[in-house]
Design a protein around this motif. Structure first.
Motif, PDB file in Angstrom:
ATOM      1  N   ARG A  45       0.903  -1.060   0.093  1.00 17.33           N
ATOM      2  CA  ARG A  45       0.176   0.100   0.164  1.00 17.33           C
ATOM      3  C   ARG A  45       0.929   1.259   0.014  1.00 17.33           C
ATOM      4  O   ARG A  45       0.768   2.268   0.814  1.00 17.33           O
ATOM      5  N   PRO A  46       1.684   1.528  -1.033  1.00 17.74           N
ATOM      6  CA  PRO A  46       2.791   2.654  -0.990  1.00 17.74           C
ATOM      7  C   PRO A  46       1.847   3.835  -1.117  1.00 17.74           C
ATOM      8  O   PRO A  46       0.805   3.677  -1.905  1.00 17.74           O
ATOM      9  N   GLY A  47       2.130   4.864  -0.475  1.00 20.57           N
ATOM     10  CA  GLY A  47       1.476   6.179  -1.067  1.00 20.57           C
ATOM     11  C   GLY A  47       0.079   6.250  -0.034  1.00 20.57           C
ATOM     12  O   GLY A  47      -0.559   7.312  -0.185  1.00 20.57           O
ATOM     13  N   ARG A  48      -0.183   5.319   0.817  1.00 20.94           N
ATOM     14  CA  ARG A  48      -1.461   5.170   1.392  1.00 20.94           C
ATOM     15  C   ARG A  48      -1.165   5.504   2.849  1.00 20.94           C
ATOM     16  O   ARG A  48      -0.272   4.712   3.657  1.00 20.94           O
ATOM     17  N   VAL A  49      -1.798   6.487   3.583  1.00 19.85           N
ATOM     18  CA  VAL A  49      -1.678   6.775   5.028  1.00 19.85           C
ATOM     19  C   VAL A  49      -2.520   5.539   5.704  1.00 19.85           C
ATOM     20  O   VAL A  49      -3.605   5.412   5.606  1.00 19.85           O
ATOM     21  N   LEU A  50      -1.761   4.839   6.600  1.00 19.39           N
ATOM     22  CA  LEU A  50      -2.247   3.670   7.542  1.00 19.39           C
ATOM     23  C   LEU A  50      -2.276   4.240   8.801  1.00 19.39           C
ATOM     24  O   LEU A  50      -1.354   4.479   9.434  1.00 19.39           O
ATOM     25  N   SER A  51      -3.387   4.125   9.412  1.00 17.83           N
ATOM     26  CA  SER A  51      -3.384   4.275  10.897  1.00 17.83           C
ATOM     27  C   SER A  51      -2.864   3.080  11.783  1.00 17.83           C
ATOM     28  O   SER A  51      -2.844   2.127  11.272  1.00 17.83           O
ATOM     29  N   ARG A  52      -2.599   3.237  12.939  1.00 17.77           N
ATOM     30  CA  ARG A  52      -2.189   2.346  13.630  1.00 17.77           C
ATOM     31  C   ARG A  52      -3.435   1.363  13.895  1.00 17.77           C
ATOM     32  O   ARG A  52      -2.914   0.136  13.912  1.00 17.77           O
ATOM     33  N   GLU A  53      -4.528   1.632  14.067  1.00 14.16           N
ATOM     34  CA  GLU A  53      -5.545   0.547  13.991  1.00 14.16           C
ATOM     35  C   GLU A  53      -5.620  -0.090  12.673  1.00 14.16           C
ATOM     36  O   GLU A  53      -5.800  -1.601  12.876  1.00 14.16           O
ATOM     37  N   GLN A  54      -5.318   0.306  11.642  1.00 15.68           N
ATOM     38  CA  GLN A  54      -5.352  -0.200  10.264  1.00 15.68           C
ATOM     39  C   GLN A  54      -4.196  -1.266  10.305  1.00 15.68           C
ATOM     40  O   GLN A  54      -4.236  -2.400   9.720  1.00 15.68           O
ATOM     41  N   LEU A  55      -3.134  -0.924  10.691  1.00 14.14           N
ATOM     42  CA  LEU A  55      -1.847  -1.569  10.746  1.00 14.14           C
ATOM     43  C   LEU A  55      -1.828  -2.778  11.698  1.00 14.14           C
ATOM     44  O   LEU A  55      -1.492  -3.978  11.537  1.00 14.14           O
ATOM     45  N   ILE A  56      -2.588  -2.539  12.693  1.00 10.12           N
ATOM     46  CA  ILE A  56      -3.023  -3.685  13.701  1.00 10.12           C
ATOM     47  C   ILE A  56      -3.673  -4.819  13.013  1.00 10.12           C
ATOM     48  O   ILE A  56      -3.400  -5.911  13.277  1.00 10.12           O
ATOM     49  N   GLU A  57      -4.763  -4.399  12.272  1.00  5.23           N
ATOM     50  CA  GLU A  57      -5.775  -5.289  11.780  1.00  5.23           C
ATOM     51  C   GLU A  57      -4.888  -6.110  10.521  1.00  5.23           C
ATOM     52  O   GLU A  57      -4.987  -7.284  10.311  1.00  5.23           O
ATOM     53  N   LEU A  58      -4.015  -5.223   9.759  1.00  2.00           N
ATOM     54  CA  LEU A  58      -3.227  -5.705   8.798  1.00  2.00           C
ATOM     55  C   LEU A  58      -2.125  -6.782   9.028  1.00  2.00           C
ATOM     56  O   LEU A  58      -1.667  -7.548   8.363  1.00  2.00           O
ATOM     57  N   THR A  59      -1.746  -6.750  10.399  1.00  4.22           N
ATOM     58  CA  THR A  59      -0.448  -7.452  10.718  1.00  4.22           C
ATOM     59  C   THR A  59      -1.007  -8.441  11.748  1.00  4.22           C
ATOM     60  O   THR A  59       0.072  -9.161  12.492  1.00  4.22           O
TER      61      THR A  59
END
Length: 295
Positions: free
Chosen positions: A232-246
């Motif tokens: 997801r280059p160039g996309r702002v990812l919130s901490r909550e989104q990163l938690i879900e994605l990882t």
């Protein structure tokens, strides 16, 4: 031909025809929702009495949709109706609320009204493209307003519907967009190698190689986080989104662990902690992977 129910915001002269009410209520949604709620066949409209096209196969998982419209009745009706088709709905009445929700949640599609009280829908569509470029947008426009439709598509909207509309058509368009998005996601997730700024990231070997051809070891948490970022280059990812994605089975991930893993990744990528170039901190929003990624 279905009879469209006008919105309370339209006067009687406009609402009588519906087609001339720029932001009239969506076509017959109240009747269709009521029909479905009483156990009737959702494929038959109580307004027209005619059989509608059969429903497409239900998606294997819930589609997360954000409906942005200042009309509370439209938000409520769409929330009730879309859930019957495996769509989990969140709603926002203005641009400020839309931004707040997109900063804390992951959405698969945004249904965005063109006219909002605090901000123009075209501006918000452009903001979504800049901060969440992978999230498709369905724009709701006035009937007979081709200029807005063209502008919306040029600013990044993936599809549009003219008000008033049949809610079943919105369902079909949401599912069509998700099928296209899943094909793209599957392609990204099956890619073995990503290249950026001289670095090579091989996900099959779980290996990161520097521009100097030095293998940089990664922990499991660092591997999962870098995978989420390069997809997801160039996309702002919130901490909550990163938690879900990882997330991983048996592994607890929280805001603090995300920050620590980001810090370790920056060190390994040679990114300055004070002025990082690759993994940038977007104050109040999250992190952005700022690099051209080649597969």
């Amino acid at each position: 031909m279905p009879r469209y129910i006008p919105s309370p915001r339209n006067d009687g002269a406009q609402g009588a025809q519906g087609a001339h009410a720029p932001y009239g209520a969506i076509g017959a949604i109240g009747a269709i929702v009521a029909n479905a709620s009483h156990g009737s066949d959702p494929g038959v409209s109580s307004v027209t009495g005619l059989g509608m096209p059969p429903s497409p196969p239900v998606e294997s998982c819930m589609t997360r949709c954000l409906v942005v419209d200042d009309d509370a009745e439209i938000r409520r009706s769409l929330d009730e109706y879309l859930q019957k088709f495996s769509v989990a709905v969140s709603t926002a009445g203005d641009g400020r609320e839309m931004r707040r929700q997109m900063a804390t949640q992951v959405f698969d599609v945004v249904v965005l009204d063109l006219m909002l009280p605090d901000e123009n829908g075209l501006t918000l569509c452009q903001w979504i493209q800049q901060h969440h470029p992978s999230v498709p947008v369905i724009m709701l426009t006035a009937h007979g307003d081709p200029i807005s439709r063209v502008l919306g598509l040029e600013m990044g909207a993936d599809d549009y519907l003219s008000k008033p509309f049949e809610p079943r058509e919105l369902v079909a368009r949401i599912h069509a967009i998700r099928r296209r998005a899943r094909r793209g996601e599957n392609e990204a997730q099956t890619r073995r190698e990503f290249r950026f700024e001289g670095w090579a990231f091989d996900r099959l070997l779980r290996q990161l190689v520097s521009p100097q051809q030095v293998v940089v070891p990664l922990s499991s948490a660092e591997f999962r986080l870098l995978s989420a970022l390069v997809e997801r280059p160039g996309r702002v990812l919130s901490r909550e989104q990163l938690i879900e994605l990882t997330r991983a089975p048996g592994v607890e991930v929280n805001d603090r662990s995300v920050d620590l893993t980001i810090s370790r990744l920056r060190q390994k990528l040679g990114d300055s902690p004070k002025e990082p170039r690759l993994i940038r901190t977007m104050r109040g929003e999250g992190y952005l992977f700022d690099a051209q990624v080649q597969a």
